[in-house]
Design a protein around this motif. Structure first.
Motif, PDB file in Angstrom:
ATOM      1  N   SER A  36      15.521   6.475 -24.626  1.00  0.00           N
ATOM      2  CA  SER A  36      15.796   5.055 -24.887  1.00  0.00           C
ATOM      3  C   SER A  36      15.833   4.240 -23.597  1.00  0.00           C
ATOM      4  O   SER A  36      15.574   3.040 -23.610  1.00  0.00           O
ATOM      5  CB  SER A  36      17.123   4.883 -25.621  1.00  0.00           C
ATOM      6  OG  SER A  36      17.116   5.637 -26.796  1.00  0.00           O
ATOM      7  N   LYS A  41      13.430   0.442 -25.939  1.00  0.00           N
ATOM      8  CA  LYS A  41      14.528   0.977 -26.729  1.00  0.00           C
ATOM      9  C   LYS A  41      14.284   0.838 -28.237  1.00  0.00           C
ATOM     10  O   LYS A  41      14.508   1.768 -29.007  1.00  0.00           O
ATOM     11  CB  LYS A  41      15.827   0.276 -26.324  1.00  0.00           C
ATOM     12  CG  LYS A  41      17.050   1.035 -26.741  1.00  0.00           C
ATOM     13  CD  LYS A  41      18.289   0.442 -26.118  1.00  0.00           C
ATOM     14  CE  LYS A  41      19.510   1.236 -26.567  1.00  0.00           C
ATOM     15  NZ  LYS A  41      20.733   0.747 -25.957  1.00  0.00           N
ATOM     16  N   PHE A  44      11.804   3.392 -29.624  1.00  0.00           N
ATOM     17  CA  PHE A  44      12.305   4.756 -29.806  1.00  0.00           C
ATOM     18  C   PHE A  44      13.301   4.821 -30.964  1.00  0.00           C
ATOM     19  O   PHE A  44      13.319   5.786 -31.723  1.00  0.00           O
ATOM     20  CB  PHE A  44      12.922   5.296 -28.509  1.00  0.00           C
ATOM     21  CG  PHE A  44      13.045   6.789 -28.540  1.00  0.00           C
ATOM     22  CD1 PHE A  44      11.926   7.591 -28.357  1.00  0.00           C
ATOM     23  CD2 PHE A  44      14.254   7.400 -28.817  1.00  0.00           C
ATOM     24  CE1 PHE A  44      12.001   8.978 -28.440  1.00  0.00           C
ATOM     25  CE2 PHE A  44      14.348   8.792 -28.899  1.00  0.00           C
ATOM     26  CZ  PHE A  44      13.226   9.576 -28.698  1.00  0.00           C
ATOM     27  N   LEU A  45      14.096   3.780 -31.099  1.00  0.00           N
ATOM     28  CA  LEU A  45      15.039   3.708 -32.218  1.00  0.00           C
ATOM     29  C   LEU A  45      14.274   3.710 -33.550  1.00  0.00           C
ATOM     30  O   LEU A  45      14.663   4.375 -34.511  1.00  0.00           O
ATOM     31  CB  LEU A  45      15.873   2.434 -32.078  1.00  0.00           C
ATOM     32  CG  LEU A  45      17.229   2.452 -32.757  1.00  0.00           C
ATOM     33  CD1 LEU A  45      18.122   3.524 -32.145  1.00  0.00           C
ATOM     34  CD2 LEU A  45      17.879   1.078 -32.620  1.00  0.00           C
ATOM     35  N   GLN A  48      13.295   7.186 -34.330  1.00  0.00           N
ATOM     36  CA  GLN A  48      14.417   7.997 -34.835  1.00  0.00           C
ATOM     37  C   GLN A  48      14.670   7.706 -36.319  1.00  0.00           C
ATOM     38  O   GLN A  48      14.917   8.614 -37.107  1.00  0.00           O
ATOM     39  CB  GLN A  48      15.682   7.724 -34.008  1.00  0.00           C
ATOM     40  CG  GLN A  48      15.608   8.343 -32.626  1.00  0.00           C
ATOM     41  CD  GLN A  48      16.871   8.046 -31.818  1.00  0.00           C
ATOM     42  OE1 GLN A  48      17.072   6.932 -31.358  1.00  0.00           O
ATOM     43  NE2 GLN A  48      17.702   9.035 -31.664  1.00  0.00           N
TER      44      GLN A  48
END
Ligand SMILES: [Zn+2]
Length: 248
Positions: A36, A41, A44-45, A48
């Motif tokens: 992240s 960020k 990548f979130l 997830q």
């Protein structure tokens, strides 16, 4: 050593040092935190969350590495042969997760009609994740494999800068137990699964010592071990250790 880790010289079996699940969980968390910071960020979130919805997977494929291995141009045909091979090996017959940079999904060989169809079928099956422009896809496949506790298919030696950030206490052990490597012949891909034993210096039950002498990542080179045994072990006079090299 044979494939099961039995020494051809003394007949003793190498041990397997298991990884504690809580260690894996901690590593997944620190990996997510690092990724992240290094990646956008929100990107990548988003990954997830996607993984929560579509996972878990039995295996994750570093698709750029697999499609480029021994090829001048990225080969979706080669990638597909590996995807199908991993599916056949999966207990649930589930497709592996294919992590591929978006530029390889949108242009180049991906433009050919057959390849377009293939990519679309992976998308519909929820098994393809195209990492966003500007991303380093290594963070994505690595995080997916660690957090799903799955195998990862790549011939990447995992030695560049990114992997050096991960330290040497957990990552090398994880890699040894989870990396599937590939060779290709006319008959298609051959999968080199992680060994059922640990490549560390170890003493076996019968008192022999086994010492790995080669720590390189060459799939073709046999791994050499030194087997050190005592013919008879007595309390008063211990005969000297006998050393011999045993091919893998
Ligand atoms: Zn031995």
């Amino acid at each position: 050593m044979d494939e099961d880790g039995v020494c051809r010289r003394c007949g003793e079996r190498l041990v397997c040092i298991d990884i504690d699940p809580s260690e894996t969980e901690d590593f997944a968390k620190s990996l997510a935190a690092l990724a992240s910071q290094r990646e956008v960020k929100a990107d990548f979130l988003g990954f997830q969350e996607w993984l929560e919805r579509n996972g878990p997977f039995d295996a994750v494929i570093d698709a750029a590495n697999v499609g480029l291995y021994n090829q001048k141009n990225f080969s979706l045909f080669q990638l597909n042969s590996v995807v199908n091979g991993m599916r056949q090996m999966s207990r649930s017959n589930k497709l592996p997760l294919i992590v591929l940079h978006s530029r390889r999904v949108k242009s180049g060989p991906a433009d050919a009609p057959n390849n377009k169809k293939l990519i679309e079928s992976w998308r519909r099956a929820g098994t393809l994740y195209a990492t966003p422009p500007g991303s380093n896809d290594d963070w994505y496949w690595l995080y997916a494999a660690v957090s799903c506790r799955s195998l990862v298919v790549t011939n990447d030696e995992m030695r560049d800068h990114l992997f050096q950030l991960l330290g040497t206490s957990f990552f090398p052990r994880w890699k040894e137990k989870h990396q599937v490597r590939l060779t290709f012949s006319r008959r298609g891909p051959a999968f080199h699964m992680p060994p059922p034993y640990s490549r560390v210096i170890q003493e076996s039950e019968g008192g022999s010592w086994h010492i790995p002498t080669l720590t390189g990542d060459d799939i073709e080179a046999p791994r050499q071990w030194i087997c050190a045994t005592r013919n008879t072990i007595r309390a008063s006079s211990r005969p000297p250790l006998r050393l011999s090299q045993v091919g893998w």
